[in-house]
Design a protein around this motif. Structure first.
Motif, PDB file in Angstrom:
ATOM      1  N   ALA A 132      77.459  68.409  45.937  1.00  0.00           N
ATOM      2  CA  ALA A 132      78.747  68.438  45.239  1.00  0.00           C
ATOM      3  C   ALA A 132      78.824  67.316  44.213  1.00  0.00           C
ATOM      4  CB  ALA A 132      79.898  68.301  46.235  1.00  0.00           C
ATOM      5  N   LEU A 133      79.288  67.665  43.025  1.00  0.00           N
ATOM      6  CA  LEU A 133      79.621  66.689  41.993  1.00  0.00           C
ATOM      7  C   LEU A 133      81.134  66.658  41.893  1.00  0.00           C
ATOM      8  CD1 LEU A 133      78.962  64.792  39.559  1.00  0.00           C
ATOM      9  CD2 LEU A 133      78.978  66.859  38.122  1.00  0.00           C
ATOM     10  N   LEU A 134      81.739  65.548  42.320  1.00  0.00           N
ATOM     11  CA  LEU A 134      83.186  65.381  42.233  1.00  0.00           C
ATOM     12  C   LEU A 134      83.493  64.557  40.993  1.00  0.00           C
ATOM     13  CD1 LEU A 134      84.251  64.638  45.931  1.00  0.00           C
ATOM     14  CD2 LEU A 134      84.377  66.789  44.683  1.00  0.00           C
ATOM     15  N   VAL A 135      84.193  65.173  40.048  1.00  0.00           N
ATOM     16  CA  VAL A 135      84.523  64.488  38.794  1.00  0.00           C
ATOM     17  C   VAL A 135      86.017  64.632  38.530  1.00  0.00           C
ATOM     18  CG1 VAL A 135      82.376  64.356  37.474  1.00  0.00           C
ATOM     19  CG2 VAL A 135      83.510  66.562  37.722  1.00  0.00           C
ATOM     20  N   LYS A 250      71.872  63.287  36.259  1.00  0.00           N
ATOM     21  CA  LYS A 250      72.014  62.799  37.625  1.00  0.00           C
ATOM     22  C   LYS A 250      72.068  63.961  38.627  1.00  0.00           C
ATOM     23  CE  LYS A 250      71.849  58.499  36.571  1.00  0.00           C
ATOM     24  NZ  LYS A 250      72.678  57.407  37.060  1.00  0.00           N
ATOM     25  N   CYS A 251      72.689  65.069  38.230  1.00  0.00           N
ATOM     26  CA  CYS A 251      72.712  66.240  39.113  1.00  0.00           C
ATOM     27  C   CYS A 251      71.293  66.774  39.338  1.00  0.00           C
ATOM     28  CB  CYS A 251      73.589  67.340  38.516  1.00  0.00           C
ATOM     29  SG  CYS A 251      75.359  67.073  38.716  1.00  0.00           S
ATOM     30  N   LYS A 256      66.874  67.580  43.189  1.00  0.00           N
ATOM     31  CA  LYS A 256      65.484  67.361  43.597  1.00  0.00           C
ATOM     32  C   LYS A 256      65.424  66.537  44.880  1.00  0.00           C
ATOM     33  CE  LYS A 256      61.036  65.633  41.882  1.00  0.00           C
ATOM     34  NZ  LYS A 256      60.323  65.008  40.720  1.00  0.00           N
ATOM     35  N   GLN A 257      66.289  65.525  44.974  1.00  0.00           N
ATOM     36  CA  GLN A 257      66.286  64.648  46.154  1.00  0.00           C
ATOM     37  C   GLN A 257      66.727  65.388  47.409  1.00  0.00           C
ATOM     38  OE1 GLN A 257      67.972  60.648  45.706  1.00  0.00           O
ATOM     39  NE2 GLN A 257      69.128  60.941  47.595  1.00  0.00           N
ATOM     40  N   GLU A 281      73.205  76.061  32.803  1.00  0.00           N
ATOM     41  CA  GLU A 281      71.824  76.056  32.312  1.00  0.00           C
ATOM     42  C   GLU A 281      70.903  75.331  33.291  1.00  0.00           C
ATOM     43  OE1 GLU A 281      71.910  74.230  28.510  1.00  0.00           O
ATOM     44  OE2 GLU A 281      73.081  75.825  27.553  1.00  0.00           O
ATOM     45  N   LEU A 282      71.379  74.209  33.811  1.00  0.00           N
ATOM     46  CA  LEU A 282      70.576  73.439  34.765  1.00  0.00           C
ATOM     47  C   LEU A 282      70.256  74.265  36.007  1.00  0.00           C
ATOM     48  CD1 LEU A 282      69.339  70.876  36.025  1.00  0.00           C
ATOM     49  CD2 LEU A 282      71.657  70.216  36.719  1.00  0.00           C
TER      50      LEU A 282
END
Length: 342
Positions: A132-135, A250-251, A256-257, A281-282
């Motif tokens: 999750a990317l919380l922005v 960073k995402c 990958k991690q 796209e990513l």
């Protein structure tokens, strides 16, 4: 099972009802944007007073919209933190008072967990586990989500969050509050001629973010550029591209991690269309999928609180059925220390 959700952490009063089989059956939201515009930002005391004025009428309107009486409810969920202490206290006091009067359990919900779970309200909801990317306005973080209440923060902002950088840069440009969406709109008129802005902390290992320097870089470019609409649009475009690229880089590292193929993006900045395109796209490039809440659930709202409360109430966690009458909030409450994880 029907949960009444109350959100009052900052400058939006959000009320909603979530039903187990029907989803969100009623949703009311009042924004204080016009109240705070003349001050260029949220004034905590004014925010608290406005919550007091709006919260009961909104609860009544929500019950009416759902055609329900208090006796039809199962429990009340409210935002316990983080947020402005006065604003949080309004929501908590009302939730606890109504729970006492209606003989219902009340539960405190973590605001960021509400955002994190908001995409679950969509028809195409992600399955656990996911990244999750919380922005949101005050937070930028990457969270490895293994399940409900099982959250590991693997990256976060060490100074200004992405939303703060958007708003502060917009203010330097003379745009109204809240400036983030206005800056994004202005960026649409950029012609690509502005020099490339730095992508902060992408030239070193790690998943943490820093947008304070980028804001300063933008301020210097604004001061040095011609005071024309086109020049400002070009700077806005370059600034937005720098933020979006940094988040995407960073995402990609975090995917990958963790090995995840599912990315959830939530919070107010998740409504940014350029960010959505970049992350789509990513995820296409790695054979994965990206999930968002609908635009009305990107910013603070009662639906996400009602749903998060429903999840914990159904799971019967230790803190999900709080029947005591103590009114306690947590204005500084890290997601990693959420009571839901105890």
């Amino acid at each position: 099972m029907r949960i009444l959700g109350i959100e009052s952490s900052c400058d939006e009063t959000g009320i909603a009802i979530y039903e187990e089989k029907k989803g969100v059956t009623a949703h009311q939201l009042y924004s204080q944007v016009k109240l705070h515009q003349e001050y260029g930002g949220v004034v905590p005391e004014l925010a608290s007073r406005d919550h007091v004025r709006k919260i009961i009428p909104l609860i009544e309107a929500t019950l009416k919209q759902a055609n329900l009486a208090p006796t039809d409810l199962t429990a009340i969920a409210y935002t316990q933190g983080p947020g402005l202490i006065g604003a949080l206290l309004v929501g908590a006091a009302v939730a606890k008072s109504l729970a006492f009067a209606w003989q219902l359990p009340a539960m405190g919900v973590h605001h960021l967990e509400g955002h994190l779970l908001a995409p679950m309200l969509e028809e195409n909801a992600p399955e656990y586990p996911f990244l999750a990317l919380l922005v949101s306005g005050g937070h930028t973080m990457l969270v490895d989500v293994q399940g409900l209440g099982r959250y590991e923060i693997i990256g976060e902002s060490i100074d200004d969050a992405a939303g703060e950088a958007f708003d502060k840069t917009a203010k330097i440009m003379g745009l109204d509050y809240p400036g983030g969406p206005l800056l994004a709109k202005l960026a649409e008129d950029g012609d690509g001629s502005e020099a490339k802005f730095p992508r902060p902390m992408t030239d070193r290992p790690g998943l943490d973010f820093s947008f304070s320097g980028l804001k300063t870089f933008a301020a210097n470019r604004i001061a040095a550029s011609e005071d024309t609409a086109q020049a400002r649009a070009n700077i806005a475009q370059a600034f937005q591209e720098a933020v979006v690229d940094t988040l995407a880089i960073k995402c990609k590292r975090a995917l990958k991690q963790t090995g995840s193929k599912r990315l959830v993006v939530a919070g107010g900045v998740s409504a940014n269309l350029v960010l959505r395109e970049k992350l789509a796209e990513l995820m296409a490039s790695v054979g994965g999928a990206v999930f968002y809440p609908r635009h009305e659930y990107c910013t603070d709202n009662g639906a996400m609180i009602a749903y998060a409360g429903f999840c914990h109430f159904k799971q019967q966690t230790e803190h999900s059925t709080d029947n005591n009458h103590e009114i306690a909030v947590s204005p500084r409450w890290p997601l990693s220390e959420s009571l839901a994880q105890d």
